[in-house]
Design an enzyme around this catalytic site. Structure first.
Site, PDB file in Angstrom:
ATOM      1  N   SER A 104       0.802  -1.232   0.000  1.00  0.00           N
ATOM      2  CA  SER A 104       0.000   0.000   0.000  1.00  0.00           C
ATOM      3  C   SER A 104       0.829   1.274   0.000  1.00  0.00           C
ATOM      4  CB  SER A 104      -0.933   0.005   1.206  1.00  0.00           C
ATOM      5  OG  SER A 104      -1.767  -1.123   1.146  1.00  0.00           O
ATOM      6  N   ASP A 149     -13.108  -5.550   0.840  1.00  0.00           N
ATOM      7  CA  ASP A 149     -12.362  -4.725   1.784  1.00  0.00           C
ATOM      8  C   ASP A 149     -13.298  -4.449   2.947  1.00  0.00           C
ATOM      9  OD1 ASP A 149     -10.971  -2.895   3.263  1.00  0.00           O
ATOM     10  OD2 ASP A 149     -10.230  -1.769   1.533  1.00  0.00           O
ATOM     11  N   CYS A 201      -7.839   2.255   1.584  1.00  0.00           N
ATOM     12  CA  CYS A 201      -8.983   1.515   1.062  1.00  0.00           C
ATOM     13  C   CYS A 201      -8.652   0.902  -0.293  1.00  0.00           C
ATOM     14  CB  CYS A 201     -10.186   2.438   0.927  1.00  0.00           C
ATOM     15  SG  CYS A 201     -10.648   3.159   2.512  1.00  0.00           S
TER      16      CYS A 201
END
Lengths: 386, 619
Positions: free
Chosen positions: B328, B365, B384
């Site tokens: 991420s 998610d 996210c």
């Protein structure tokens, strides 16, 4: 009875030990010891062993009747070729060259055998064909010589190839190889070397490629023409050896006093370059003395060959003399910068047992060939064309 | 028996004639040789005698002192220390082996010392003494000196040798010296540098020691000696002093390095911190590390096995050469692309973000903050995934790889250290070249989705992640990272600083950059790394990342249940202070699990230390 017969036979054969020739060899042995004591004293004891072995080989070879030697020619030649093939297939490689064969018990260098086997083979062949010699016999002889020469050149071993070709070439020459071929060959060689000397600078410029030759071979020839082209590499040996010789002067610097030799500037000073040590420490006087002994040895040898009662004896004896001369000439010329550095030792002086034994055996063959009286019917050629 | 055409006996006559030809040729040959000898030994004798006398003079090189290496605050990272060596001059010693055997009764001589001595004697063959033992203790020196009379030709010498006082702390950056090997010798010959390496045995092998070899090495001097017949120097004829190498000052802060290495506590991982204002590397740590001093005298077999065969690979510089999927931490750059391409607006909100369906496969998610009303700000702060799946799907791989290439992903940053890895930026073209079979060469849409969240084929070094973030912090200016701050002229003492080099520029809208950086600040304030940075005395922006080590093939990933070496790698990238960043850093802990759990708290410790103790205040 039988025992007494052998004693008589050997006593008779001992008359073949030619006194002047053996004295010359012993003088060279003595010179070799003196120079080696200066160049590499720790090897002198081993040298004595080599010299004793060589002397034994010379005397023994002289005792063997020449016709026995001729009978051995073909088997020795075939064995030599087989061993050379074996070297190429299974030989030991050191420093990029494959020359040795490991038989488990001993390591042997078959090319050394060929130095004697090749001229013997050619002499035997000419003896066989003596009464019906034709032009193509020379072609056959050339091919018989080319086989081992090519095998040795592939190892690669240029020095030994030259010596084998020289030995066989001398037999061909004495057997009557036509001048019509010899003269152009010598001319081409002379013109080639002459042209190199004149045009050297242009041909040796970097980037110029020579047909059929490797870059390193070009470098070798070019370094010979002008050693200063590569003063720290290949040229170093030649330059330092030349300095050693030149600085020796008329009378030399004295035994063990040669600065070039003692301070390790002379390369390979106990083997191929031993002449430079002698020249530095004993000067022009010492060199002249050494060359005189060689001249005496070779003239005596040539005389023995001329007096040989058999034709193949003349061919082989002459070849032994001629080859020994080539050894001396090439070695001295290369150490003094007249020829490229090829691995040819100074006969009977350079340290190295194998070459010493081969050379001595060669002289033994010469003495055998020159034997005056021939027991059991002589060598007049009645038997098997000999 | 057919008669020869020439008649019986004629061939004997011919052979006789030819033997006489040989005699004549031999006489001519010997005449030539004698003539050549006369020419050399009588004619040119004077010239050759002079040449031989010149041979008695010898140039002996004096090796230069190698430049030393310091950190940004002047702490020594590599220095030269005086040590006592036991040396033998082969020219003066007749029985070398016997002498060494007797010496071993006075000082300890290991088998390896003996071997090195023989090798060096062979290499040197000629002038000068050869080292038998290094690092003699005072006691050994005293013992030898008392018996020196029994060892003519053996001396104790004071010599300079290299030392790395920081040992493990700066090993990967500073590197180490080693004996010049055959390959390096060839390279020196090819570059015509053998002359300035005469008298030198060592050369930089790794790190700064290798990178700045030319600056550090210096220029050798020489002594011209007259040598007697025994090879011993009898008189000094001339001398040229050596010029020492340049001292180097690095941008590295050794105190921070030490703190970081200790904070890793032996865990596998790496940390890189850059100063975004000039590209200087403040710290570069790869854990576990090694002691470069072990390499100086030649590594022992046991040390070699311990270092080279360890599963932890301590010799491997993970910060510079290790490539990992960024996870991420890739999202800020994706967000930047979303804004720059116009497909996303800063305040644009998306609902129903709990699941993304792509050709029948459902990707979930379940994070509480990622379900509805997700804008770019929240997508970054709470990481996210669905926001970025749909963004990636809209943009397509070509747009992604084109933009990321501008930011330098998949290319070396050009740092002044040897061996940097380029990493992998996935693209259609890359995949075509990477694989051989046609069905593998094709790019699949699903791969775009994993690329968009920093998984899949993506692989970058920790250095590159810090570098990429510093490009954002600088509003698109690309500076080349560097560890060299200045070099010092040995003659004048003049300090030559190294200026940060700008190597490129990416056109970015300042408002977009601001939006992304503010989202990262909130990530550390209320988002994924809020717990790690609660109550920090400085402001910062950061992004956590979790790099998948291995595909779970549908099973649910549970960081508490999985074997340690299958745990995901834990990432954190950050900049601080938020308003005017002076440090940009990337950290990875191999198999550390989720970024917020391992990497972020570690970064907190490091930043706390940096801003309270080390160079947090202006230098």
């Amino acid at each position: 009875m039988k025992k007494a017969y052998w004693i008589v036979m050997i006593a008779h054969a001992m008359r073949r030990w030619d006194f002047p020739l053996i004295v010359c060899v012993l003088l060279l042995f003595a010179a070799g010891q003196v120079v080696l004591m200066s160049a590499s004293p720790e090897r002198v004891e081993t040298l004595w062993g080599h010299q004793a072995l060589a002397l034994t080989a010379l005397l023994t070879a002289a005792l063997v009747p020449f016709r026995w030697w001729l009978r051995l020619a073909l088997p020795l030649y075939l064995l030599g070729v087989l061993l050379l093939l074996a070297v190429l297939l299974f030989g030991e490689t050191t420093k990029g060259a494959t020359r040795w064969l490991d038989l488990g018990v001993v390591r042997i260098q078959p090319s050394e055998l060929m130095k004697l086997a090749a001229p013997m083979m050619l002499a035997w062949y000419f003896a066989l064909r003596r009464h019906s010699l034709a032009w193509w016999d020379h072609v056959v002889a050339l091919m018989l010589l080319a086989i081992p020469a090519i095998l040795i050149l592939k190892e690669p071993d240029l020095g030994t190839t030259i010596l084998v070709v020289a030995a066989g070439g001398f037999v061909l020459f004495f057997a009557g190889f036509s001048w019509r071929f010899i003269v152009p060959l010598v001319l081409v060689l002379a013109v080639g070397i002459g042209a190199l000397l004149v045009q050297g600078d242009r041909w040796c410029a970097p980037g110029v490629e020579w047909p059929m030759l490797h870059e390193y071979q070009k470098q070798r020839v070019c370094t010979l023409l002008d050693p200063h082209r590569d003063p720290l590499g290949k040229g170093f040996h030649t330059i330092q050896a030349t300095i050693a010789i030149g600085s020796g002067g008329a009378w030399g610097k004295g035994w063990r006093e040669g600065t070039q030799s003692q301070l390790s500037f002379v390369p390979e000073r106990h083997t191929d370059f031993i002449f430079a040590v002698l020249a530095e420490e004993f000067g022009f006087f010492g060199v002249a003395l050494l060359l005189s002994v060689y001249t005496a040895l070779l003239l005596r040898g040539a005389w023995l060959a001329i007096r040989s009662p058999s034709w193949p004896g003349m061919l082989l004896g002459g070849a032994v003399v001629g080859t020994t001369f080539v050894y001396v000439f090439v070695n001295v010329a290369m150490v003094s910068g007249m020829l490229p550095v090829v691995g040819v030792p100074l006969p009977f002086i350079s340290y190295g047992g194998t070459a010493l034994v081969t050379l001595a055996t060669g002289l033994g063959l010469l003495l055998s060939a020159a034997a005056q009286s021939a027991p059991r019917g002589g060598f007049s050629g009645q038997r098997r064309g000999i | 028996m057919p008669e020869s055409a020439l008649g019986e006996g004629s061939e004997i006559a011919r052979t006789h004639r030819r033997l006489w030809v040989l005699v004549v040729v031999m006489l001519i040959g010997f005449g030539l040789l004698l003539g050549r000898m006369y020419q050399l030994q009588i004619g040119e004798h004077e010239r050759f005698r002079t040449l031989a006398d010149d041979n008695r003079q010898a140039f002996v090189p004096i090796a230069p002192h190698r430049g030393q290496i310091f950190d940004v605050r002047g702490e020594a990272l590599a220095r030269n220390v005086r040590t006592y060596t036991l040396e033998l001059d082969p020219a003066q010693v007749k029985d070398v082996e016997g002498t060494i055997a007797r010496l071993s009764e006075v000082v300890r001589i290991e088998e390896s010392d003996h071997k090195r001595f023989l090798r060096q004697m062979r290499d040197q063959r000629g002038l000068g003494s050869v080292v038998i033992r290094q690092h003699l203790s005072d006691e050994e020196v005293a013992r030898f000196v008392a018996k020196k009379f029994a060892f003519p030709g053996v001396e104790v010498q004071a010599r300079l040798i290299r030392e790395y006082p920081q040992a493990e702390v700066t090993a990967h950056v500073v590197g180490y010296l080693g004996r010049i090997n055959a390959q390096e010798q060839e390279r020196l010959e090819a570059e015509g540098l053998t002359g300035i390496y005469r008298g030198t045995e060592s050369i930089g092998k790794e790190g700064v020691e290798a990178q700045y070899e030319r600056l550090l090495h210096g220029t050798p001097g020489w002594e011209l000696l007259e040598v007697n017949a025994a090879g011993r120097a009898v008189r000094l004829l001339g001398r040229q002093e050596a010029v020492r190498g340049r001292d180097l000052v690095l941008t590295i802060d050794a105190r921070l390095q030490r703190f970081v290495l200790e904070a890793f506590a032996g865990r596998r991982g790496a940390f890189v911190a850059l100063d975004p204002r000039d590209g200087g590397v403040i710290a570069m740590v790869s854990s576990p590390s090694f002691d470069p001093n072990l390499f100086l005298g030649g590594l022992t077999q046991a040390d070699w096995e311990r270092l080279a065969l360890s599963d932890d690979k301590p010799l491997f510089n993970r910060a510079l050469r290790g490539t990992y999927p960024p996870g991420s931490t890739f999202k800020p750059f994706m967000a930047m692309l979303g804004l720059a391409s116009g497909s996303r607006q800063p305040g644009q909100r998306f609902d129903r973000q709990g699941m993304f369906e792509y050709s029948g496969v459902r990707l979930y998610d379940r994070k509480r903050n990622c379900q509805s009303g997700v804008d770019l700000h929240r997508a970054l702060a709470f990481s996210c995934n669905v926001y970025f799946y749909s963004l990636g799907n809209e943009l397509g791989i070509d747009a992604i790889s084109a933009f990321m290439e501008q930011l330098g992903f998949g290319r070396r940053t050009g740092i002044d250290l040897p061996g940097e890895a380029a990493g992998v930026l996935p693209s259609r073209e890359w995949k075509r070249q990477r694989f051989n079979q046609a069905n593998q060469q094709q790019w699949f849409g699903g791969e775009t989705l994993s690329t968009a969240i920093g998984q899949g084929y993506n692989a970058y070094t920790p250095l590159k992640m810090a570098h990429a973030l510093s490009i954002l912090v600088n509003g698109g200016v690309i500076r080349k990272p560097h560890v060299l701050a200045a070099s010092i002229d040995p003659l004048t003492g003049e300090r030559v600083p190294v200026a940060g080099e700008v190597t490129g520029f990416v056109k970015l809208d300042p408002a977009h950059v601001d939006a992304v950086l503010r989202a990262m600040v909130d990530g550390a304030r209320v988002g994924t790394s809020a717990r790690a940075f609660a109550g920090a005395a400085y402001s910062l922006g950061g992004k956590t990342g979790t790099a998948q080590v291995f595909s779970l093939q549908g099973r649910k990933y549970d960081p508490d249940a999985t074997d340690e070496d299958l745990l995901d790698h834990s990432w954190f990238i950050a900049f601080a202070p938020a308003e005017e960043p002076r440090i940009v850093a990337a950290i990875i802990v191999e198999n550390g699990g989720p970024g917020g759990r391992t990497a972020a708290p570690l970064m907190r410790q490091i930043f706390d230390y940096h801003f309270s103790v080390a160079g947090g205040k202006e230098k």
